[in-house]
Design an enzyme around this catalytic site. Structure first.
Site, PDB file in Angstrom:
ATOM      1  N   VAL A  68      38.154 -28.187  38.174  1.00  0.00           N
ATOM      2  CA  VAL A  68      39.094 -27.059  38.158  1.00  0.00           C
ATOM      3  C   VAL A  68      38.314 -25.759  37.988  1.00  0.00           C
ATOM      4  O   VAL A  68      37.669 -25.541  36.969  1.00  0.00           O
ATOM      5  CB  VAL A  68      40.138 -27.216  37.034  1.00  0.00           C
ATOM      6  N   GLY A 111      35.504 -24.634  39.165  1.00  0.00           N
ATOM      7  CA  GLY A 111      34.041 -24.696  39.041  1.00  0.00           C
ATOM      8  C   GLY A 111      33.484 -24.285  37.697  1.00  0.00           C
ATOM      9  O   GLY A 111      33.608 -25.006  36.706  1.00  0.00           O
ATOM     10  N   ILE A 164      34.242 -21.980  35.487  1.00  0.00           N
ATOM     11  CA  ILE A 164      35.060 -21.438  34.381  1.00  0.00           C
ATOM     12  C   ILE A 164      35.484 -22.604  33.481  1.00  0.00           C
ATOM     13  O   ILE A 164      36.126 -23.538  33.955  1.00  0.00           O
ATOM     14  CB  ILE A 164      36.310 -20.704  34.910  1.00  0.00           C
ATOM     15  N   GLU A 203      35.310 -23.553  53.591  1.00  0.00           N
ATOM     16  CA  GLU A 203      34.840 -24.770  54.261  1.00  0.00           C
ATOM     17  C   GLU A 203      34.915 -24.570  55.777  1.00  0.00           C
ATOM     18  O   GLU A 203      35.659 -23.710  56.265  1.00  0.00           O
ATOM     19  CB  GLU A 203      35.773 -25.937  53.919  1.00  0.00           C
ATOM     20  N   ASP A 206      44.472 -26.798  47.803  1.00  0.00           N
ATOM     21  CA  ASP A 206      43.369 -26.829  46.838  1.00  0.00           C
ATOM     22  C   ASP A 206      43.812 -26.250  45.486  1.00  0.00           C
ATOM     23  O   ASP A 206      43.557 -26.842  44.429  1.00  0.00           O
ATOM     24  CB  ASP A 206      42.196 -26.016  47.420  1.00  0.00           C
ATOM     25  N   LYS A 233      44.375 -28.101  41.543  1.00  0.00           N
ATOM     26  CA  LYS A 233      43.866 -27.589  40.260  1.00  0.00           C
ATOM     27  C   LYS A 233      45.010 -27.315  39.298  1.00  0.00           C
ATOM     28  O   LYS A 233      44.924 -27.617  38.101  1.00  0.00           O
ATOM     29  CB  LYS A 233      43.059 -26.309  40.500  1.00  0.00           C
TER      30      LYS A 233
HETATM   31  N1  LIG Z   1      31.016 -26.490  46.285  1.00  0.00           N
HETATM   32  C1  LIG Z   1      31.605 -25.987  45.213  1.00  0.00           C
HETATM   33  O1  LIG Z   1      31.400 -24.839  44.871  1.00  0.00           O
HETATM   34  C2  LIG Z   1      32.508 -26.863  44.372  1.00  0.00           C
HETATM   35  C3  LIG Z   1      33.173 -26.303  43.267  1.00  0.00           C
HETATM   36  C4  LIG Z   1      33.960 -27.119  42.465  1.00  0.00           C
HETATM   37  C5  LIG Z   1      34.106 -28.453  42.791  1.00  0.00           C
HETATM   38  N2  LIG Z   1      33.491 -28.942  43.897  1.00  0.00           N
HETATM   39  C6  LIG Z   1      33.659 -30.355  44.206  1.00  0.00           C
HETATM   40  O2  LIG Z   1      32.385 -30.997  44.101  1.00  0.00           O
HETATM   41  C7  LIG Z   1      32.325 -32.078  45.028  1.00  0.00           C
HETATM   42  C8  LIG Z   1      31.073 -31.899  45.906  1.00  0.00           C
HETATM   43  O3  LIG Z   1      31.214 -30.700  46.613  1.00  0.00           O
HETATM   44  P1  LIG Z   1      29.964 -30.053  47.409  1.00  0.00           P
HETATM   45  O4  LIG Z   1      30.406 -28.675  47.784  1.00  0.00           O
HETATM   46  O5  LIG Z   1      28.712 -30.225  46.655  1.00  0.00           O
HETATM   47  O6  LIG Z   1      29.967 -30.961  48.723  1.00  0.00           O
HETATM   48  P2  LIG Z   1      28.820 -31.034  49.851  1.00  0.00           P
HETATM   49  O7  LIG Z   1      27.932 -29.859  49.781  1.00  0.00           O
HETATM   50  O8  LIG Z   1      29.518 -31.318  51.135  1.00  0.00           O
HETATM   51  O9  LIG Z   1      27.970 -32.309  49.432  1.00  0.00           O
HETATM   52  C9  LIG Z   1      28.459 -33.603  49.483  1.00  0.00           C
HETATM   53  C10 LIG Z   1      27.331 -34.567  49.173  1.00  0.00           C
HETATM   54  O10 LIG Z   1      27.863 -35.883  49.146  1.00  0.00           O
HETATM   55  C11 LIG Z   1      27.132 -36.711  50.061  1.00  0.00           C
HETATM   56  N3  LIG Z   1      28.114 -37.617  50.688  1.00  0.00           N
HETATM   57  C12 LIG Z   1      29.238 -37.290  51.348  1.00  0.00           C
HETATM   58  N4  LIG Z   1      29.841 -38.412  51.786  1.00  0.00           N
HETATM   59  C13 LIG Z   1      29.077 -39.442  51.382  1.00  0.00           C
HETATM   60  C14 LIG Z   1      29.161 -40.837  51.560  1.00  0.00           C
HETATM   61  N5  LIG Z   1      30.171 -41.388  52.231  1.00  0.00           N
HETATM   62  N6  LIG Z   1      28.195 -41.607  51.000  1.00  0.00           N
HETATM   63  C15 LIG Z   1      27.166 -41.048  50.322  1.00  0.00           C
HETATM   64  N7  LIG Z   1      27.039 -39.719  50.134  1.00  0.00           N
HETATM   65  C16 LIG Z   1      27.986 -38.935  50.667  1.00  0.00           C
HETATM   66  C17 LIG Z   1      26.512 -35.772  51.081  1.00  0.00           C
HETATM   67  O11 LIG Z   1      25.353 -36.394  51.618  1.00  0.00           O
HETATM   68  P3  LIG Z   1      24.318 -35.628  52.612  1.00  0.00           P
HETATM   69  O12 LIG Z   1      23.721 -34.517  51.795  1.00  0.00           O
HETATM   70  O13 LIG Z   1      23.301 -36.652  52.957  1.00  0.00           O
HETATM   71  O14 LIG Z   1      25.137 -35.138  53.752  1.00  0.00           O
HETATM   72  C18 LIG Z   1      26.195 -34.556  50.206  1.00  0.00           C
HETATM   73  O15 LIG Z   1      24.972 -34.723  49.567  1.00  0.00           O
HETATM   74  C19 LIG Z   1      33.650 -32.075  45.781  1.00  0.00           C
HETATM   75  O16 LIG Z   1      34.538 -32.955  45.159  1.00  0.00           O
HETATM   76  C20 LIG Z   1      34.139 -30.647  45.608  1.00  0.00           C
HETATM   77  O17 LIG Z   1      35.554 -30.531  45.676  1.00  0.00           O
HETATM   78  C21 LIG Z   1      32.693 -28.193  44.682  1.00  0.00           C
END
Ligand SMILES: NC(=O)c1ccc[n+]([C@@H]2O[C@H](COP(=O)([O-])OP(=O)(O)OC[C@H]3O[C@@H](n4cnc5c(N)ncnc54)[C@H](OP(=O)(O)O)[C@@H]3O)[C@@H](O)[C@H]2O)c1
Length: 428
Positions: free
Chosen positions: A132, A134, A136, A190, A201, A205
């Site tokens: 929720v 990030g 904060i 995205e 989204d 949250k």
């Molecule tokens: N980004 C943000 O600022 C943020 C903020 C709050 C919460 N979140 C949450 O944090 C989580 C991750 O977000 P992110 O932004 O870091 O995502 P991301 O950049 O797309 O990274 C996803 C990672 O998961 C791996 N992955 C995806 N599918 C997979 C699978 N089937 N098997 C194995 N590995 C897999 C990917 O592998 P590869 O690297 O090899 O492609 C990548 O390393 C999500 O739930 C998101 O909602 C993100």
């Protein structure tokens, strides 16, 4: 004391942030927890992908589910996102008696009750601060710092992509599409931004926060969600002229007749603290009986900001601090009762584009009067729109259902050239 050993699935934005922050602040983190935190194994989709950190000293597993079965992993950290295999990993980790940390809001919003019950049964830690907004620390704030408060309301700007788009539309008179494109170029949205811009989204949250704040069962279906794609730069200008700013507002409000939970673009007073939260920033305003108003503002996304929340959860485990995810056992959460439709009331902003001819306003006013809606103000400009002229009406407080019915009739008037924009005015 032995190190706390992590298995991390997902090395994308958040996973990389966790590894980098853990390495950079390692001595301080160890001192604060009284023990070291060590990453022992990692998994992602592609082992050979170029990453801006070194994983050669870490055990790589192709199948992220394997992390849940490794005897040398104490904590499974799920940072892949999506449903599968994230859900299986979290579930298997908990079943195997491991602590589990996730940043996956969709997973918690959809399956949070089941997973929390599983964690309770296994007596293991299950935590999701990063899910929720990030960076904060709103979950900890509500669960721990405000634990003695009866919370009556949460209002927030919970989606940074929408906030960035609305800010840029206002500052640079950009169209929604142009501002969205810019948000994507800057990495705030995205590649597929649907869940951001249609309110899903933020609804995920809000559902999590509402369950925690009001002691109710998490129920995503009880949250109504509406996005920002219908907002035009003109709406933003009109709102400012009327003394308001348009924000995608998430509201969870306790009434004696039920728990209202909604995400929708709203007009909020220019002087309200949330109005000054701009661009990709998020904010949550909480009303508690002891604390009064409290507002948290910060980065709701981004590698290091989100890693900060993931690491706070991990450090709690390392230091032996355990809290129930929703403060009480799942069995003690009350059923979530949404208010009956006729209880939903608000004042409204109504913007129409009409043919520039006599009698138009009278026709609209008649429909509003027939639905017992009283007009508070009316703006009519000779502003040159491509076709037609805008008419902007604000109403006194009325039933939301009456406003909906009136809008459905108004749109059928031959002089009305486009679907109306109807937004709540949130004066609280
Ligand atoms: N980004 C943000 O600022 C943020 C903020 C709050 C919460 N979140 C949450 O944090 C989580 C991750 O977000 P992110 O932004 O870091 O995502 P991301 O950049 O797309 O990274 C996803 C990672 O998961 C791996 N992955 C995806 N599918 C997979 C699978 N089937 N098997 C194995 N590995 C897999 C990917 O592998 P590869 O690297 O090899 O492609 C990548 O390393 C999500 O739930 C998101 O909602 C993100």
């Amino acid at each position: 004391m032995t190190a706390l050993r992590l298995g991390i699935a997902g090395l994308g934005t958040v996973g990389a942030g966790v590894l980098r922050t853990l390495e950079q602040n390692s001595a301080m983190i160890t001192a604060r927890c009284g023990r070291a935190i060590q990453v022992v194994a990692v998994s992602a989709r592609d082992k050979n992908k170029a990453r801006n950190f070194d994983i050669k000293n870490l055990q790589w597993v192709d199948d992220p589910l394997a992390l849940a079965g490794m005897p040398n992993v104490d904590v499974v950290v799920e940072l892949m996102g999506g449903d599968s295999p994230a859900r299986q990993l979290v579930e298997t980790g908990l079943r195997n008696g491991k602590a589990v940390i996730t940043a996956n809001k969709a997973l918690i919003a959809g399956h949070g009750m089941m997973l929390t019950q599983l964690a309770e049964a296994k007596q293991v830690v299950f935590a999701f601060e990063a899910a929720v907004v990030g960076g904060i620390p709103v979950i900890k704030t509500i669960r721990e710092a405000l634990a003695a408060n009866k919370i009556s309301e949460i209002q927030g700007i919970l989606n940074g992509t929408c906030n960035y788009i609305l800010t840029q539309m206002r500052l640079r008179q950009m169209s929604f599409q142009a501002a969205l494109q810019e948000a994507q170029t800057r990495g705030y949205a995205e590649a597929d931004p649907l869940f951001d811009i249609n309110g899903t989204d933020a609804a995920h949250k809000l559902a999590i926060l509402a369950a925690l704040a009001f002691g109710t069962q998490l129920d995503l279906n009880a949250v109504s969600a509406e996005g920002i794609s219908g907002i035009t730069p003109d709406d933003i200008i009109f709102a400012e002229e009327l003394g308001f700013r348009i924000k995608l507002l998430s509201v969870a409000r306790h009434h004696e007749y039920g728990l209202e939970q909604r995400v929708s673009p709203c007009l909020i007073p220019l002087l309200s603290p949330l109005a000054s939260v701009e661009n990709e920033y998020n904010a949550i305003q909480i009303q508690g009986d002891a604390i009064g108003h409290l507002m948290l503002v910060g980065r709701g996304a981004g590698a290091e900001a989100t890693a900060s929340a993931v690491l706070a959860d991990i450090m709690d485990i390392a230091a032996g601090r355990h809290a129930l995810p929703f403060n009480v056992a799942v069995s003690a959460l009350q059923k979530c009762l949404p208010p009956a439709a006729e209880k939903s009331r608000s004042s409204f902003y109504l913007r129409l584009v009409v043919s520039d001819q006599p009698g138009v306003v009278a026709d609209i006013a008649t429909i509003l009067r027939d639905h017992k809606i009283s007009i508070e103000s009316l703006l009519q400009r000779g502003r040159a729109m491509a076709a037609g002229v805008p008419v902007v009406i604000t109403t006194h407080e009325t039933m939301a259902s009456a406003m909906q019915q009136a809008a459905a009739k108004i749109v059928k008037l031959p002089v009305v050239l486009e679907p109306p924009c109807v937004l709540r005015i949130e004066n609280n």
